[in-house]
Write an enzyme that holds these catalytic residues in place. Structure first.
Site, PDB file in Angstrom:
ATOM      1  CG  HIS A   1      12.672  -8.047  16.161  1.00  0.00           C
ATOM      2  ND1 HIS A   1      13.397  -6.908  16.410  1.00  0.00           N
ATOM      3  CD2 HIS A   1      12.493  -8.649  17.367  1.00  0.00           C
ATOM      4  CE1 HIS A   1      13.662  -6.820  17.698  1.00  0.00           C
ATOM      5  NE2 HIS A   1      13.109  -7.859  18.303  1.00  0.00           N
TER       6      HIS A   1
ATOM      7  CB  SER B   1      -5.589  -2.056  -9.988  1.00  0.00           C
ATOM      8  OG  SER B   1      -4.727  -1.796 -11.077  1.00  0.00           O
TER       9      SER B   1
ATOM     10  CE  LYS C   1      -2.601  -4.769  -6.641  1.00  0.00           C
ATOM     11  NZ  LYS C   1      -2.791  -3.813  -5.554  1.00  0.00           N
TER      12      LYS C   1
ATOM     13  CD  GLU D   1      -3.690   1.838   0.235  1.00  0.00           C
ATOM     14  OE1 GLU D   1      -4.436   2.527  -0.501  1.00  0.00           O
ATOM     15  OE2 GLU D   1      -3.088   0.825  -0.169  1.00  0.00           O
TER      16      GLU D   1
END
Length: 480
Positions: free
Chosen positions: A203, A333, A339, A346
């Site tokens: 959860h 980025s 970054k 993805e």
């Protein structure tokens, strides 16, 4: 000042001269570019179906090449075709399979639902090449695309057979090797991370401890089960519609053709093809491909879970979970220097979304068998072959560019385990569920450790607590 380059004047533009030849079919004459191997029916389709840019998958064309070569051999063996015709057709099919003439198959997917135009495209190209072969050998005989290349066949049984050939080859040559490779990389990680204890999560909340190896063993098992699901489904895909001709009765197909066809195709490709048990079912439905697409959908579901977990476990690097480190493959980025993003995860999740969408299309298309024929064959072929290719490619990409380079943030794993409140689960058999819950809430609200909470509440001595709380003893006996 900006200088604008003016286009060439009409006088300076060199126009390419295109010569044509006249081709004939039952509807009359039509001009076809002389350099092209196709004939009248292909040209009519090319002009009549200017819909989208999705070309018929080349895997279908290659499936047809195998089909036509084997059909010619069978017709020859049954004394329905002379040897030199069968040889010429085989030579033409071999040339198609080299991949050097792919541009002679220009038709889009969005054509007749039986795939007749693509069937005739293949027939016409093979006939053209075969006739060039015969002429080069001093033979004046002519091979006809319908009478010879399509002998004992119909689009209605040939196109689904080509689909099954194409899908079977794609599964064995692409998907299964990719899945086995991914399973192997994951199993290596299971071994590498076997002794690294971490916080389990249910959860999205802290749960009892597991090892990072146990967590990765779940991913490896998902891939392994995906492989097993594919193998379980393939016997239905190995069955072929060839021999059913127009409506499943086998009209114009000689006795023994379908059995000999399957035997020769199986020997040619080293795969266990067999005639369909019921040719009416094989023409009117594509349940086997819908079933296979369902297994691809399950694999996409597994990949989505794996990619998302990896994505979250690597979140950070300082303000997320940060339990694993991913390989740094490229800048993440255009505005935030330094970054690095989980790009392989993805990409995998986008592939999964596409495969799930493809399965929806295939499911609906498979449901559209009306009477003796399903006329959604090309769109089924497009989507299932794309799903196989995408899953194959992303399995290799994710394995080689992400999984293999994952390392564990051991210090952070230990810190999380030591801070976890759910170690209190080990106290439940000793002090009871309600007191254990009290300990967890007390530790959380007072921002103290479990040990400090237990001692403050006078539930156990320090020695008793240390004996009860041992994360290693909470890992269970499940081996990985």
């Amino acid at each position: 000042m900006v200088k604008i380059k003016m286009p060439l004047s009409p006088q300076n533009i060199q126009l390419k001269e295109v010569s044509y030849r006249v081709e004939k079919d039952t509807m009359g004459e039509i001009n076809v570019e002389a350099s092209r191997y196709w004939g009248a029916q292909t040209e009519r389709s090319r002009q009549n179906f200017k819909i989208g840019t999705e070309r018929m998958p080349v895997e279908i064309i290659y499936g047809f090449a195998h089909l036509k070569a084997v059909a010619a051999d069978v017709n020859c063996a049954l004394n329905l075709m002379p040897d030199h015709f069968a040889n010429a057709i085989n030579n033409a099919a071999t040339k198609i399979l080299t991949g050097t003439i792919d541009d002679h198959f220009p038709l889009v997917v969005w054509q007749t639902g039986s795939g007749t135009q693509t069937t005739m495209n293949v027939n016409e190209v093979i006939a053209h090449l075969a006739n060039l072969d015969l002429k080069a050998n001093g033979c004046s005989d002519r091979i006809h695309p319908n009478d010879h290349v399509n002998k004992s066949q119909s689009s209605n049984d040939s196109f689904p057979t080509a689909m099954h050939i194409a899908v079977t080859l794609a599964i064995h040559q692409r998907l299964l090797p990719a899945l086995l490779h991914m399973q192997h990389i994951l199993e290596e990680k299971v071994f590498e991370f076997a002794n690294l204890i971490k916080v389990g999560r249910t959860h999205f909340q802290d749960a009892t401890p597991i090892t990072l190896g146990q967590e990765f063993s779940g991913y490896a098992a998902q891939v392994q089960l995906g492989i097993e699901r594919i193998h379980a489904t393939m016997p239905r895909v190995y069955t072929l519609a060839q021999g059913g001709t127009a409506v499943g009765t086998g009209v114009n197909c000689p006795k023994g053709f379908k059995e000999l066809f399957s035997t020769k195709l199986a020997a040619r490709l080293g795969l266990p093809f067999t005639p369909a048990l019921n040719l009416f079912e094989a023409l009117a439905s594509h349940d086997a491909l819908v079933e296979l697409s369902g297994q691809l959908n399950v694999i996409a579901t597994s990949f989505m879970k794996i990619a998302n977990d990896i994505h979250f476990l690597a979140s950070g690097p300082r303000c997320g979970l940060g339990e694993i480190f991913l390989p740094e493959n490229e800048p993440g980025s255009s505005i935030m220097p330094g970054k690095v993003n989980p790009t392989q995860a993805e990409a995998m999740t986008m592939v999964c979304a596409q495969v799930m969408g493809n399965h929806t299309t295939i499911t609906f298309a498979g449901s559209q068998g009306h009477f003796e024929l399903n006329v959604f064959k090309p769109v089924i072929a497009l989507n299932i072959l794309q799903s196989i290719q995408l899953l194959s490619d992303v399995a290799f990409s994710f394995s080689d560019n992400c999984l293999v380079g994952i390392t564990a943030n051991e210090a952070h794993l230990n810190e999380n385990v030591n801070n976890s409140l759910m170690l209190v689960t080990a106290l439940s058999p000793i002090i009871g569920y309600e007191k254990s819950a009290h300990v967890a809430k007390y530790a959380y609200t007072h921002n103290v450790t479990l040990k400090e909470a237990v001692l403050s509440l006078n539930y156990l001595t320090e020695a008793q607590f240390d004996k009860a709380i041992d994360p290693k003893r909470m890992l269970g006996s499940n081996e990985v």
